[in-house]
Write a protein that holds these residues in place. Structure first.
Motif, PDB file in Angstrom:
ATOM      1  N   SER A 150      28.761 -13.601   8.998  1.00  0.00           N
ATOM      2  CA  SER A 150      29.145 -14.783   8.234  1.00  0.00           C
ATOM      3  C   SER A 150      27.998 -15.758   8.071  1.00  0.00           C
ATOM      4  O   SER A 150      28.081 -16.669   7.252  1.00  0.00           O
ATOM      5  N   LEU A 151      26.943 -15.608   8.880  1.00  0.00           N
ATOM      6  CA  LEU A 151      25.819 -16.539   8.862  1.00  0.00           C
ATOM      7  C   LEU A 151      24.625 -15.922   8.149  1.00  0.00           C
ATOM      8  O   LEU A 151      24.431 -14.709   8.179  1.00  0.00           O
ATOM      9  N   HIS A 152      23.821 -16.777   7.504  1.00  0.00           N
ATOM     10  CA  HIS A 152      22.605 -16.282   6.872  1.00  0.00           C
ATOM     11  C   HIS A 152      21.681 -15.712   7.939  1.00  0.00           C
ATOM     12  O   HIS A 152      21.614 -16.245   9.054  1.00  0.00           O
ATOM     13  N   PRO A 153      20.950 -14.607   7.662  1.00  0.00           N
ATOM     14  CA  PRO A 153      20.079 -13.992   8.665  1.00  0.00           C
ATOM     15  C   PRO A 153      19.067 -14.948   9.280  1.00  0.00           C
ATOM     16  O   PRO A 153      18.659 -14.774  10.420  1.00  0.00           O
ATOM     17  N   LEU A 154      18.662 -15.982   8.535  1.00  0.00           N
ATOM     18  CA  LEU A 154      17.704 -16.941   9.068  1.00  0.00           C
ATOM     19  C   LEU A 154      18.368 -18.054   9.840  1.00  0.00           C
ATOM     20  O   LEU A 154      17.716 -18.955  10.329  1.00  0.00           O
ATOM     21  N   GLY A 155      19.689 -18.006   9.976  1.00  0.00           N
ATOM     22  CA  GLY A 155      20.375 -19.119  10.602  1.00  0.00           C
ATOM     23  C   GLY A 155      20.058 -20.367   9.809  1.00  0.00           C
ATOM     24  O   GLY A 155      20.172 -20.401   8.602  1.00  0.00           O
ATOM     25  N   MET A 156      19.641 -21.424  10.483  1.00  0.00           N
ATOM     26  CA  MET A 156      19.224 -22.631   9.778  1.00  0.00           C
ATOM     27  C   MET A 156      17.705 -22.677   9.730  1.00  0.00           C
ATOM     28  O   MET A 156      17.093 -23.730   9.614  1.00  0.00           O
ATOM     29  N   SER A 157      17.070 -21.521   9.825  1.00  0.00           N
ATOM     30  CA  SER A 157      15.622 -21.482   9.951  1.00  0.00           C
ATOM     31  C   SER A 157      14.920 -21.577   8.613  1.00  0.00           C
ATOM     32  O   SER A 157      15.536 -21.753   7.589  1.00  0.00           O
ATOM     33  N   ALA A 158      13.641 -21.388   8.651  1.00  0.00           N
ATOM     34  CA  ALA A 158      12.796 -21.392   7.463  1.00  0.00           C
ATOM     35  C   ALA A 158      12.324 -22.777   7.103  1.00  0.00           C
ATOM     36  O   ALA A 158      12.541 -23.274   6.009  1.00  0.00           O
ATOM     37  N   ARG A 159      11.680 -23.443   7.981  1.00  0.00           N
ATOM     38  CA  ARG A 159      11.161 -24.764   7.688  1.00  0.00           C
ATOM     39  C   ARG A 159      10.165 -24.707   6.539  1.00  0.00           C
ATOM     40  O   ARG A 159       9.940 -25.677   5.845  1.00  0.00           O
ATOM     41  N   SER A 160       9.519 -23.558   6.366  1.00  0.00           N
ATOM     42  CA  SER A 160       8.604 -23.431   5.236  1.00  0.00           C
ATOM     43  C   SER A 160       9.121 -22.461   4.205  1.00  0.00           C
ATOM     44  O   SER A 160       8.426 -21.958   3.370  1.00  0.00           O
ATOM     45  N   SER A 161      10.430 -22.170   4.296  1.00  0.00           N
ATOM     46  CA  SER A 161      10.996 -21.279   3.302  1.00  0.00           C
ATOM     47  C   SER A 161      12.362 -21.749   2.878  1.00  0.00           C
ATOM     48  O   SER A 161      13.090 -21.055   2.239  1.00  0.00           O
ATOM     49  N   LYS A 174       0.822  -1.207   0.000  1.00  0.00           N
ATOM     50  CA  LYS A 174       0.000   0.000   0.000  1.00  0.00           C
ATOM     51  C   LYS A 174       0.859   1.262   0.000  1.00  0.00           C
ATOM     52  O   LYS A 174       0.592   2.218  -0.723  1.00  0.00           O
ATOM     53  N   ASP A 175       1.859   1.311   0.866  1.00  0.00           N
ATOM     54  CA  ASP A 175       2.835   2.404   0.918  1.00  0.00           C
ATOM     55  C   ASP A 175       2.173   3.780   0.910  1.00  0.00           C
ATOM     56  O   ASP A 175       2.504   4.652   0.092  1.00  0.00           O
ATOM     57  N   GLU A 176       1.248   3.976   1.846  1.00  0.00           N
ATOM     58  CA  GLU A 176       0.551   5.266   1.894  1.00  0.00           C
ATOM     59  C   GLU A 176       1.456   6.408   2.330  1.00  0.00           C
ATOM     60  O   GLU A 176       1.170   7.576   2.090  1.00  0.00           O
ATOM     61  N   GLU A 177       2.608   6.084   2.960  1.00  0.00           N
ATOM     62  CA  GLU A 177       3.550   7.134   3.374  1.00  0.00           C
ATOM     63  C   GLU A 177       4.464   7.573   2.234  1.00  0.00           C
ATOM     64  O   GLU A 177       5.181   8.570   2.349  1.00  0.00           O
ATOM     65  N   ASN A 178       4.489   6.772   1.128  1.00  0.00           N
ATOM     66  CA  ASN A 178       5.355   7.044  -0.022  1.00  0.00           C
ATOM     67  C   ASN A 178       6.836   7.067   0.354  1.00  0.00           C
ATOM     68  O   ASN A 178       7.636   7.813  -0.219  1.00  0.00           O
ATOM     69  N   THR A 179       7.225   6.222   1.307  1.00  0.00           N
ATOM     70  CA  THR A 179       8.624   6.125   1.731  1.00  0.00           C
ATOM     71  C   THR A 179       9.172   4.719   1.531  1.00  0.00           C
ATOM     72  O   THR A 179      10.331   4.468   1.855  1.00  0.00           O
ATOM     73  N   ALA A 180       8.333   3.808   1.026  1.00  0.00           N
ATOM     74  CA  ALA A 180       8.694   2.383   0.865  1.00  0.00           C
ATOM     75  C   ALA A 180       8.949   1.694   2.201  1.00  0.00           C
ATOM     76  O   ALA A 180       9.529   0.618   2.233  1.00  0.00           O
ATOM     77  N   ALA A 181       8.504   2.318   3.295  1.00  0.00           N
ATOM     78  CA  ALA A 181       8.710   1.721   4.617  1.00  0.00           C
ATOM     79  C   ALA A 181       8.007   0.377   4.745  1.00  0.00           C
ATOM     80  O   ALA A 181       8.505  -0.533   5.416  1.00  0.00           O
ATOM     81  N   ASP A 182       6.843   0.243   4.100  1.00  0.00           N
ATOM     82  CA  ASP A 182       6.098  -1.019   4.205  1.00  0.00           C
ATOM     83  C   ASP A 182       6.838  -2.186   3.563  1.00  0.00           C
ATOM     84  O   ASP A 182       6.532  -3.344   3.836  1.00  0.00           O
ATOM     85  N   ARG A 183       7.809  -1.892   2.705  1.00  0.00           N
ATOM     86  CA  ARG A 183       8.591  -2.951   2.067  1.00  0.00           C
ATOM     87  C   ARG A 183       9.740  -3.431   2.947  1.00  0.00           C
ATOM     88  O   ARG A 183      10.357  -4.465   2.660  1.00  0.00           O
ATOM     89  N   LEU A 184      10.077  -2.684   3.979  1.00  0.00           N
ATOM     90  CA  LEU A 184      11.209  -3.034   4.830  1.00  0.00           C
ATOM     91  C   LEU A 184      10.778  -3.983   5.939  1.00  0.00           C
ATOM     92  O   LEU A 184       9.773  -3.758   6.614  1.00  0.00           O
ATOM     93  N   MET A 185      11.556  -5.033   6.145  1.00  0.00           N
ATOM     94  CA  MET A 185      11.216  -6.050   7.148  1.00  0.00           C
ATOM     95  C   MET A 185      12.449  -6.907   7.414  1.00  0.00           C
ATOM     96  O   MET A 185      13.447  -6.834   6.694  1.00  0.00           O
ATOM     97  N   THR A 186      12.367  -7.736   8.442  1.00  0.00           N
ATOM     98  CA  THR A 186      13.465  -8.659   8.701  1.00  0.00           C
ATOM     99  C   THR A 186      13.458  -9.760   7.637  1.00  0.00           C
ATOM    100  O   THR A 186      12.452  -9.982   6.969  1.00  0.00           O
ATOM    101  N   GLN A 187      14.583 -10.459   7.511  1.00  0.00           N
ATOM    102  CA  GLN A 187      14.678 -11.524   6.516  1.00  0.00           C
ATOM    103  C   GLN A 187      13.652 -12.624   6.779  1.00  0.00           C
ATOM    104  O   GLN A 187      13.044 -13.161   5.850  1.00  0.00           O
ATOM    105  N   ARG A 188      13.449 -12.956   8.049  1.00  0.00           N
ATOM    106  CA  ARG A 188      12.469 -14.004   8.382  1.00  0.00           C
ATOM    107  C   ARG A 188      11.067 -13.578   7.971  1.00  0.00           C
ATOM    108  O   ARG A 188      10.310 -14.348   7.385  1.00  0.00           O
ATOM    109  N   CYS A 189      10.720 -12.336   8.266  1.00  0.00           N
ATOM    110  CA  CYS A 189       9.405 -11.826   7.890  1.00  0.00           C
ATOM    111  C   CYS A 189       9.261 -11.817   6.365  1.00  0.00           C
ATOM    112  O   CYS A 189       8.214 -12.191   5.822  1.00  0.00           O
ATOM    113  N   LYS A 190      10.317 -11.439   5.666  1.00  0.00           N
ATOM    114  CA  LYS A 190      10.296 -11.397   4.206  1.00  0.00           C
ATOM    115  C   LYS A 190      10.059 -12.783   3.617  1.00  0.00           C
ATOM    116  O   LYS A 190       9.226 -12.967   2.723  1.00  0.00           O
ATOM    117  N   ASP A 191      10.762 -13.786   4.132  1.00  0.00           N
ATOM    118  CA  ASP A 191      10.625 -15.137   3.590  1.00  0.00           C
ATOM    119  C   ASP A 191       9.246 -15.724   3.865  1.00  0.00           C
ATOM    120  O   ASP A 191       8.673 -16.415   3.017  1.00  0.00           O
TER     121      ASP A 191
END
Length: 420
Positions: A409-420, A88-105
């Motif tokens: 040195s490690l991926h942001p998700l560690g060894m996580s993402a059982r569904s990603s 939606k980006d109603e603020e026109n700052t692209a803030a809604d696109r920013l998130m943690t890697q886990r949230c993104k996946d």
């Protein structure tokens, strides 16, 4: 200091091989047991899953502090440019696109589910990271760990099922908060509890010595598959075991497609693939990167079977696809050619050579065991057997790596993402 860390790492690994930790027979779904298809039921209005408060250990965990553009933690946020999601980006700052890697996946996984559930409909994000203070105190929106979502057609009769799909996509807390949206949140990157490594899909193809191909899921020790040695020359390497094997798990894979000749390889976010670098002296060099960091224009390596050599080709497109089954084979050389594309056998840590060094004791153990066993050593003993889930040795190395190595040195998700 780095050399000391590596020496310490190898010493601890060798000790662990002599007295392996009791991870082999831990809780799980059971050997060879497949779950029947799950019937999805929509969430009721005001229902939340799991049925605990959002900021508790059993859900998304405690609030860790607001992230601003000027704060050190701002680098924890990553933009999501998935074209299958409307922001939606109603603020026109692209803030809604920013998130943690886990949230993104998790969001990317959900986007696929939405399109499968309702063809022609996309996932829509109305609120993501909040930098303007519009949410309640200690909201996870301030950390980029929460999103408010709807469907693109804003059909409210779909929202109960949308919430259920968010649960299935792996969000750590889902709340049918309002008749106008669903609220979803995830754990902080450094507190992810569910661990999973890097994998290829079950139907990924490897080339066998003597000719022919085989699906990864059908590999057995004794098979020799196409790989590459330290000099970048193609060789046939012994398949040893699976570092991760999940027969019925649904995962999101990064699909990396090349220009002519057309090839594609599917990997999970934290798996390593090799890209080409061209130093000033003109020699070809290899660099290992996470699949989630590959972008169009990068150059990867294709196998030339006739010449037993590698060819550099350009990545044309990267997108996401969902598939069933996840397998992480390991070979004697630590590399494998998948669908004609060279990849590492390792994940989570971005330096392939470190990972290969760390797995040396495991390779030695398999070699040693093969000398003393006349039978198929795919099923010798619980210590070396790996049938389902993550290999105990991989889990051990990850825990050790979080102590010895820098977080970068490690991926942001560690060894996580059982569904990603």
């Amino acid at each position: 200091m780095l050399l000391l860390r590596r020496i310490l790492l190898l010493g601890l690994i060798t000790s662990a091989l002599v007295c392996p930790p009791a991870l082999t027979c831990g809780p799980g779904r059971g050997i060879g047991r497949k779950r029947p298809p799950k019937k999805l039921t929509p969430l009721a209005y005001k229902q939340f899953i799991p049925n605990v408060a959002e900021k508790t250990l059993g859900a998304s965990g405690r609030y860790e502090g607001k992230i601003t553009r000027n704060s050190e933690r701002f680098k924890e946020l990553t933009p999501n440019y998935n074209s299958d999601i409307i922001f939606k980006d109603e603020e026109n700052t692209a803030a809604d696109r920013l998130m943690t890697q886990r949230c993104k996946d998790k969001l990317n996984a959900l986007a696929i589910s939405v399109m499968n559930q309702w063809p022609g409909v996309k996932l829509r994000v109305t609120e993501g990271w909040d930098e303007d203070g519009h949410h309640s105190e200690e909201s996870l929106h301030y950390e980029g760990r929460a999103v408010d979502i709807t469907t693109s057609d804003r059909e409210r009769s779909k929202y109960g099922m949308l919430a259920r799909l968010a649960v299935e996509a792996g969000f750590d807390w889902v709340y049918y908060e309002s008749k106008a949206h669903i609220h979803c949140s995830v754990k902080a990157e450094n507190s992810v509890a569910a661990k999973s490594g890097g994998c290829f899909p079950a139907n990924a193809s490897v080339s066998l010595e003597g000719g022919g191909t085989k699906a990864i899921k059908d590999l057995r020790p004794g098979d020799r598959v196409l790989a590459a040695n330290e000099e970048g020359k193609l060789v046939y390497s012994d398949f040893l075991t699976f570092l991760d094997k999940q027969e019925s798990e649904k995962k999101v894979f990064y699909v990396i497609e090349t220009t002519e000749p057309k090839r594609s390889i599917r990997l999970t976010a934290a798996h390593l693939i090799f890209v080409s670098q061209s130093p000033a002296n003109g020699t070809r060099s290899f660099k290992s990167v996470f699949a989630s960091n590959i972008k169009p224009g990068d150059q990867v390596f294709l196998a030339n079977h006739e010449m037993m050599d590698l060819k550099v080709v350009t990545v044309e497109k990267v997108h996401l696809e969902e598939d069933i089954g996840a397998y992480a084979p390991v070979t004697s050389h630590g590399t494998v050619v998948i669908n004609g594309v060279l990849a590492s056998c390792y994940a989570v840590i971005e330096e392939h050579s470190w990972a290969h060094m760390a797995f040396a004791p495991l390779r030695f153990a398999f070699k040693l065991f093969s000398y003393f066993s006349s039978k198929d050593y795919y099923n010798p003993s619980p210590t070396y057997l790996h049938v389902e889930g993550i290999h105990w040795y991989s889990q051990f190395l990850y825990q050790l790596g979080t102590w010895i190595l820098d977080n970068d040195s490690l991926h942001p998700l560690g060894m996580s993402a059982r569904s990603s």
